[in-house]
Write a protein that holds these residues in place. Structure first.
Motif, PDB file in Angstrom:
ATOM      1  N   CYS A  22     -42.757 -18.517 -50.487  1.00 29.63           N
ATOM      2  CA  CYS A  22     -42.654 -19.234 -51.805  1.00 29.63           C
ATOM      3  C   CYS A  22     -41.642 -18.751 -52.661  1.00 29.63           C
ATOM      4  N   VAL A  23     -41.152 -17.566 -52.697  1.00 29.68           N
ATOM      5  CA  VAL A  23     -40.041 -16.926 -53.269  1.00 29.68           C
ATOM      6  C   VAL A  23     -38.485 -17.759 -53.054  1.00 29.68           C
ATOM      7  N   VAL A  24     -38.645 -17.689 -51.597  1.00 33.02           N
ATOM      8  CA  VAL A  24     -37.536 -18.399 -51.082  1.00 33.02           C
ATOM      9  C   VAL A  24     -37.253 -19.931 -51.557  1.00 33.02           C
ATOM     10  N   SER A  25     -38.371 -20.426 -51.508  1.00 31.42           N
ATOM     11  CA  SER A  25     -38.599 -21.962 -51.906  1.00 31.42           C
ATOM     12  C   SER A  25     -38.204 -22.288 -53.294  1.00 31.42           C
ATOM     13  N   PHE A  27     -25.506 -20.805 -51.458  1.00 31.96           N
ATOM     14  CA  PHE A  27     -27.068 -20.590 -51.489  1.00 31.96           C
ATOM     15  C   PHE A  27     -27.221 -19.018 -51.162  1.00 31.96           C
ATOM     16  N   GLY A  28     -26.701 -18.909 -50.029  1.00 30.80           N
ATOM     17  CA  GLY A  28     -26.762 -17.276 -49.506  1.00 30.80           C
ATOM     18  C   GLY A  28     -26.046 -16.305 -50.301  1.00 30.80           C
ATOM     19  N   ALA A  29     -25.124 -16.615 -50.787  1.00 28.66           N
ATOM     20  CA  ALA A  29     -24.430 -15.585 -51.930  1.00 28.66           C
ATOM     21  C   ALA A  29     -25.247 -15.400 -53.255  1.00 28.66           C
ATOM     22  N   PHE A  30     -26.006 -16.567 -53.528  1.00 30.19           N
ATOM     23  CA  PHE A  30     -26.710 -16.897 -54.851  1.00 30.19           C
ATOM     24  C   PHE A  30     -28.047 -16.003 -54.670  1.00 30.19           C
ATOM     25  N   ALA A  31     -28.799 -15.904 -53.334  1.00 32.71           N
ATOM     26  CA  ALA A  31     -29.847 -15.304 -53.103  1.00 32.71           C
ATOM     27  C   ALA A  31     -29.876 -14.030 -52.647  1.00 32.71           C
ATOM     28  N   SER A  32     -28.641 -13.597 -51.964  1.00 35.25           N
ATOM     29  CA  SER A  32     -28.772 -12.540 -51.171  1.00 35.25           C
ATOM     30  C   SER A  32     -29.287 -11.073 -51.730  1.00 35.25           C
ATOM     31  N   GLY A  33     -28.777 -11.120 -53.131  1.00 39.66           N
ATOM     32  CA  GLY A  33     -29.317  -9.859 -53.824  1.00 39.66           C
ATOM     33  C   GLY A  33     -30.675  -9.482 -53.984  1.00 39.66           C
ATOM     34  N   TRP A  34     -31.410 -10.671 -54.601  1.00 38.90           N
ATOM     35  CA  TRP A  34     -32.856 -10.385 -54.702  1.00 38.90           C
ATOM     36  C   TRP A  34     -33.549 -10.510 -53.157  1.00 38.90           C
ATOM     37  N   LEU A  35     -33.013 -11.385 -52.409  1.00 42.83           N
ATOM     38  CA  LEU A  35     -33.731 -11.404 -50.963  1.00 42.83           C
ATOM     39  C   LEU A  35     -33.560 -10.252 -50.205  1.00 42.83           C
ATOM     40  N   GLY A  36     -32.527  -9.320 -50.332  1.00 39.09           N
ATOM     41  CA  GLY A  36     -32.179  -8.147 -49.914  1.00 39.09           C
ATOM     42  C   GLY A  36     -33.302  -7.122 -50.582  1.00 39.09           C
ATOM     43  N   LEU A  52     -36.216  -7.815 -51.941  1.00 36.18           N
ATOM     44  CA  LEU A  52     -37.543  -8.386 -51.293  1.00 36.18           C
ATOM     45  C   LEU A  52     -37.928  -7.968 -49.976  1.00 36.18           C
ATOM     46  N   LEU A  53     -36.881  -8.041 -48.973  1.00 37.87           N
ATOM     47  CA  LEU A  53     -36.797  -8.021 -47.512  1.00 37.87           C
ATOM     48  C   LEU A  53     -37.383  -6.493 -47.280  1.00 37.87           C
ATOM     49  N   GLY A  59     -18.219   4.798 -49.552  1.00 35.92           N
ATOM     50  CA  GLY A  59     -19.785   5.274 -49.772  1.00 35.92           C
ATOM     51  C   GLY A  59     -20.638   4.259 -50.256  1.00 35.92           C
ATOM     52  N   ALA A  60     -19.998   3.436 -51.396  1.00 39.02           N
ATOM     53  CA  ALA A  60     -21.018   2.552 -51.884  1.00 39.02           C
ATOM     54  C   ALA A  60     -21.298   1.465 -51.038  1.00 39.02           C
ATOM     55  N   GLN A  61     -20.820   1.253 -49.933  1.00 38.73           N
ATOM     56  CA  GLN A  61     -20.893   0.144 -49.042  1.00 38.73           C
ATOM     57  C   GLN A  61     -21.626   0.498 -47.769  1.00 38.73           C
ATOM     58  N   LEU A  62     -22.156   1.579 -47.779  1.00 38.30           N
ATOM     59  CA  LEU A  62     -22.811   2.149 -46.356  1.00 38.30           C
ATOM     60  C   LEU A  62     -24.052   2.157 -46.294  1.00 38.30           C
ATOM     61  N   ASP A  63     -24.939   1.349 -47.287  1.00 40.40           N
ATOM     62  CA  ASP A  63     -26.265   1.382 -47.203  1.00 40.40           C
ATOM     63  C   ASP A  63     -26.608  -0.089 -46.595  1.00 40.40           C
ATOM     64  N   PRO A  64     -27.947  -0.471 -46.098  1.00 39.95           N
ATOM     65  CA  PRO A  64     -28.220  -1.608 -45.650  1.00 39.95           C
ATOM     66  C   PRO A  64     -27.740  -2.812 -46.667  1.00 39.95           C
ATOM     67  N   GLY A  65     -28.182  -2.709 -47.758  1.00 39.26           N
ATOM     68  CA  GLY A  65     -28.441  -3.846 -48.792  1.00 39.26           C
ATOM     69  C   GLY A  65     -27.003  -4.234 -49.055  1.00 39.26           C
ATOM     70  N   SER A  66     -25.883  -3.266 -49.345  1.00 35.20           N
ATOM     71  CA  SER A  66     -24.704  -3.397 -49.488  1.00 35.20           C
ATOM     72  C   SER A  66     -24.040  -4.512 -48.327  1.00 35.20           C
ATOM     73  N   ALA A  67     -24.120  -3.746 -47.056  1.00 32.69           N
ATOM     74  CA  ALA A  67     -23.611  -4.529 -45.970  1.00 32.69           C
ATOM     75  C   ALA A  67     -24.063  -5.826 -45.971  1.00 32.69           C
ATOM     76  N   PHE A  68     -25.398  -5.888 -46.211  1.00 34.39           N
ATOM     77  CA  PHE A  68     -25.840  -7.426 -45.931  1.00 34.39           C
ATOM     78  C   PHE A  68     -25.346  -8.299 -46.958  1.00 34.39           C
ATOM     79  N   GLU A  69     -25.162  -7.983 -48.254  1.00 27.62           N
ATOM     80  CA  GLU A  69     -24.621  -8.788 -49.416  1.00 27.62           C
ATOM     81  C   GLU A  69     -23.174  -8.987 -49.023  1.00 27.62           C
ATOM     82  N   THR A  70     -22.443  -8.129 -48.545  1.00 19.71           N
ATOM     83  CA  THR A  70     -21.018  -8.166 -48.289  1.00 19.71           C
ATOM     84  C   THR A  70     -20.895  -9.377 -47.238  1.00 19.71           C
ATOM     85  N   LEU A  71     -21.610  -9.366 -46.059  1.00 21.29           N
ATOM     86  CA  LEU A  71     -21.596 -10.105 -45.057  1.00 21.29           C
ATOM     87  C   LEU A  71     -21.990 -11.540 -45.507  1.00 21.29           C
ATOM     88  N   VAL A  72     -23.062 -11.690 -46.363  1.00 23.70           N
ATOM     89  CA  VAL A  72     -23.483 -13.110 -46.883  1.00 23.70           C
ATOM     90  C   VAL A  72     -22.338 -13.597 -47.753  1.00 23.70           C
TER      91      VAL A  72
END
Length: 268
Positions: A29-32, A51-60, A62-63, A210-223
């Protein structure tokens, strides 16, 4: 018995449980909703990759808790009840058990992510947007892998302790440190360096890395890299050069360490 059989059984167990089911419906529902809003509030051009860049922060964000929720009871619940010994009496190894539980739970979450992204893609494309199939597919796969990272962290916590409550506490602590504390500490360190007049140099670079070494930052950077037309802009630590190995490391590292530890652990 192979890890596929264990994964299939765990898939059915998680799929039929009430709390994971509510979490998955909420995720879809949230993604939709985000995809419905994006063409209205986003800047042109409206595309599925942007859209991926738009949603990556809160999607990360939430997941991460959903993944830990899926993973923390994988092993510890049976260990606490005594059913783990019966499970390990089957013709498979301890690592096979942990791997099967991880694949089954990550598979359920990944299926929900794919379903939500299919709806989201349709909402972004119709009537104003443009489908960029390869980049959107890459975004979906990254999202599935990011969910698997957090399921792996939850399963790792479950394999390292003896009770379900300890597994939950360990998973929540990992979630709190990696999602909240990490960003706060690195942002504070960078602000301190700037206040001290150290805006460049090896120490500043180390803090930036160091700021880029957590999972969320890596995910947002790739997206974000999927939506950028000039991937060469910016420092090396702000791009896939650092984010990709960090992302793969989080996907494989915690689960591998937990499987190795569980293989030799005294379960008495």
């Amino acid at each position: 018995m192979t890890w596929r059989v264990i994964a299939r059984r765990d898939w059915q167990l998680v799929r039929d449980a009430r709390l994971p089911k509510v979490a998955l419906v909420g995720l879809v529902c949230v993604v939709s909703i985000a995809a419905y809003v994006y063409p209205v509030v986003g800047t042109a051009p409206i595309t599925t990759s942007r859209f991926g860049a738009f949603a990556s922060g809160w999607l990360g964000g939430l997941l991460a808790p959903i993944g830990v929720l899926f993973g923390y009871g994988a092993v510890a619940r049976e260990h606490e009840s005594g059913a783990l010994r019966l499970a390990l009496s089957m013709p498979h190894g301890r690592s096979t058990l942990v791997l099967g539980r991880f694949v089954g739970r990550a598979g359920v979450l990944g299926t929900a992510i794919v379903a939500g992204m299919m709806i989201a893609g349709a909402l972004v494309v119709y009537p104003f947007g443009t489908l960029q199939p390869l980049r959107f597919l890459a975004f979906v796969l990254l999202s599935v892998a990011y969910g698997a990272i957090w399921v792996g962290i939850g399963v790792a916590a479950s394999a390292l302790v003896a009770t379900n409550r300890r597994a939950l506490v360990l998973g929540v602590v990992a979630l709190f440190v990696l999602v909240i504390v990490w960003d706060a500490v690195t942002a504070g360190a960078e602000a301190g360096l700037i206040a001290a007049g150290v805006a460049e140099g090896p120490i500043h670079t180390a803090v930036q890395v160091g700021a880029q070494l957590d999972p969320g930052s890596a995910f947002e950077t790739l997206v974000t890299a999927l939506a950028v037309s000039d991937p060469g802009a910016g420092a090396w630590y702000d791009g896939p050069t650092l984010a990709l190995p960090v992302f793969v490391g989080w996907l494989l590292g915690p689960l591998s360490v937990a499987m190795l530890r569980f293989e030799w652990r005294d379960l008495a």
